[in-house]
Design a protein around this motif. Structure first.
Motif, PDB file in Angstrom:
ATOM      1  N   GLU A  93      71.948  72.551  37.560  1.00 38.26           N
ATOM      2  CA  GLU A  93      71.629  72.572  36.142  1.00 38.26           C
ATOM      3  C   GLU A  93      72.743  71.927  35.343  1.00 38.26           C
ATOM      4  O   GLU A  93      73.885  71.866  35.790  1.00 38.26           O
ATOM      5  N   LYS A  94      72.390  71.444  34.163  1.00 36.67           N
ATOM      6  CA  LYS A  94      73.370  70.839  33.264  1.00 36.67           C
ATOM      7  C   LYS A  94      74.437  71.876  32.939  1.00 36.67           C
ATOM      8  O   LYS A  94      74.120  73.044  32.691  1.00 36.67           O
ATOM      9  N   ALA A  95      75.699  71.448  32.954  1.00 33.50           N
ATOM     10  CA  ALA A  95      76.794  72.399  32.762  1.00 33.50           C
ATOM     11  C   ALA A  95      77.951  71.756  32.009  1.00 33.50           C
ATOM     12  O   ALA A  95      78.143  70.543  32.068  1.00 33.50           O
ATOM     13  N   ASP A  96      78.723  72.597  31.336  1.00 34.31           N
ATOM     14  CA  ASP A  96      79.987  72.162  30.750  1.00 34.31           C
ATOM     15  C   ASP A  96      81.041  72.164  31.855  1.00 34.31           C
ATOM     16  O   ASP A  96      81.120  73.111  32.646  1.00 34.31           O
ATOM     17  N   VAL A  97      81.856  71.120  31.887  1.00 32.38           N
ATOM     18  CA  VAL A  97      82.907  71.030  32.891  1.00 32.38           C
ATOM     19  C   VAL A  97      84.297  71.242  32.289  1.00 32.38           C
ATOM     20  O   VAL A  97      85.269  71.379  33.020  1.00 32.38           O
ATOM     21  N   ASN A  98      84.380  71.282  30.972  1.00 30.24           N
ATOM     22  CA  ASN A  98      85.621  71.522  30.242  1.00 30.24           C
ATOM     23  C   ASN A  98      85.349  72.525  29.124  1.00 30.24           C
ATOM     24  O   ASN A  98      84.199  72.753  28.756  1.00 30.24           O
ATOM     25  N   GLY A  99      86.415  73.069  28.563  1.00 29.10           N
ATOM     26  CA  GLY A  99      86.294  73.887  27.370  1.00 29.10           C
ATOM     27  C   GLY A  99      85.950  75.343  27.625  1.00 29.10           C
ATOM     28  O   GLY A  99      85.896  75.802  28.772  1.00 29.10           O
ATOM     29  N   ALA A 100      85.701  76.048  26.532  1.00 26.13           N
ATOM     30  CA  ALA A 100      85.475  77.495  26.574  1.00 26.13           C
ATOM     31  C   ALA A 100      84.240  77.876  27.384  1.00 26.13           C
ATOM     32  O   ALA A 100      84.183  78.971  27.943  1.00 26.13           O
ATOM     33  N   GLN A 101      83.254  77.005  27.443  1.00 24.49           N
ATOM     34  CA  GLN A 101      82.017  77.297  28.179  1.00 24.49           C
ATOM     35  C   GLN A 101      81.983  76.631  29.556  1.00 24.49           C
ATOM     36  O   GLN A 101      80.916  76.494  30.153  1.00 24.49           O
ATOM     37  N   ARG A 102      83.146  76.244  30.055  1.00 22.44           N
ATOM     38  CA  ARG A 102      83.232  75.584  31.366  1.00 22.44           C
ATOM     39  C   ARG A 102      82.561  76.456  32.426  1.00 22.44           C
ATOM     40  O   ARG A 102      82.817  77.652  32.517  1.00 22.44           O
ATOM     41  N   HIS A 103      81.733  75.830  33.227  1.00 24.19           N
ATOM     42  CA  HIS A 103      81.058  76.532  34.313  1.00 24.19           C
ATOM     43  C   HIS A 103      82.107  77.067  35.295  1.00 24.19           C
ATOM     44  O   HIS A 103      83.099  76.386  35.568  1.00 24.19           O
ATOM     45  N   ILE A 151      76.272  66.532  45.629  1.00 21.77           N
ATOM     46  CA  ILE A 151      75.678  67.415  44.624  1.00 21.77           C
ATOM     47  C   ILE A 151      76.020  66.890  43.240  1.00 21.77           C
ATOM     48  O   ILE A 151      77.190  66.739  42.900  1.00 21.77           O
ATOM     49  N   GLY A 152      74.989  66.618  42.457  1.00 25.81           N
ATOM     50  CA  GLY A 152      75.177  66.152  41.096  1.00 25.81           C
ATOM     51  C   GLY A 152      75.123  67.315  40.108  1.00 25.81           C
ATOM     52  O   GLY A 152      74.294  68.204  40.246  1.00 25.81           O
ATOM     53  N   VAL A 153      76.038  67.270  39.140  1.00 28.96           N
ATOM     54  CA  VAL A 153      76.077  68.283  38.076  1.00 28.96           C
ATOM     55  C   VAL A 153      75.992  67.555  36.737  1.00 28.96           C
ATOM     56  O   VAL A 153      76.998  67.033  36.240  1.00 28.96           O
ATOM     57  N   PRO A 154      74.795  67.471  36.139  1.00 26.85           N
ATOM     58  CA  PRO A 154      74.666  66.800  34.852  1.00 26.85           C
ATOM     59  C   PRO A 154      75.538  67.469  33.790  1.00 26.85           C
ATOM     60  O   PRO A 154      75.645  68.692  33.741  1.00 26.85           O
ATOM     61  N   CYS A 155      76.166  66.632  32.971  1.00 23.66           N
ATOM     62  CA  CYS A 155      77.057  67.132  31.926  1.00 23.66           C
ATOM     63  C   CYS A 155      76.910  66.249  30.688  1.00 23.66           C
ATOM     64  O   CYS A 155      76.908  65.025  30.800  1.00 23.66           O
TER      65      CYS A 155
END
Length: 163
Positions: A95-105, A61-65
């Motif tokens: 879907e494109k997602a944040d993997v770090n930070g305040a908006q991390r999925h 599974i790919g998670v664009p970031c």
């Protein structure tokens, strides 16, 4: 609240609701991906791994970031076109997602808590960090970005989880 990442609400690259369990029985190799990264050629190995192990239950599974050097700036359609035409990607993309930070999925809240072989957890280091999740939704292994999908450590860990 879902108890495992396998049942966590997600969205496909085209915006449809899904879960890891909906995408396959597991195990899963979840990878944050990018189209304009020095590690982007790993898409080829990810597709090979996906094809090789698909019938035995593995789902890549790919998670664009776009959090690392702006290396995934495209729209969902642009990402899908790039992946299919450049690397022949057939595995599911989220879907494109944040993997770090305040908006991390939320998926990456769980994944980032997993330790690598050196015992280190925490933020995702760069594009193409890999997480092997077992069929019950527990993180089994974490592989850093430069560990290629066809590395014996990765394929051996996959083999150990297959039916």
């Amino acid at each position: 609240m879902p108890t495992t990442v396998a049942s966590m609400p997600l969205r496909t690259l085209d915006g449809e609701p899904t879960t890891l369990s909906d995408l396959g029985p597991g195990p899963y190799l979840v990878v944050n991906v990018a189209s304009r990264c020095g590690l982007t050629p790993q898409y080829r190995q990810l597709e090979e791994i996906a094809g090789h192990y698909r019938e035995r239950g593995l789902t890549v599974i790919g998670v664009p970031c776009n959090q690392f050097g702006g290396q995934e700036p495209g729209s969902a359609e642009e990402i899908a076109t790039f992946c299919s035409t450049t690397y022949g990607v057939t595995f599911p993309m989220l879907e494109k997602a944040d993997v770090n930070g305040a908006q991390r999925h939320p998926l990456y809240e769980v994944l980032a808590a997993a330790t690598d072989d050196a015992g280190e957890a925490g933020d995702i280091q760069w594009n193409f960090e890999k997480f092997l999740v077992d069929g019950s939704g527990s993180v089994a292994k974490r592989f850093r970005p430069r560990t290629t999908p066809d590395d014996p450590a990765v394929t051996g860990a996959i083999e150990s989880l297959l039916r």
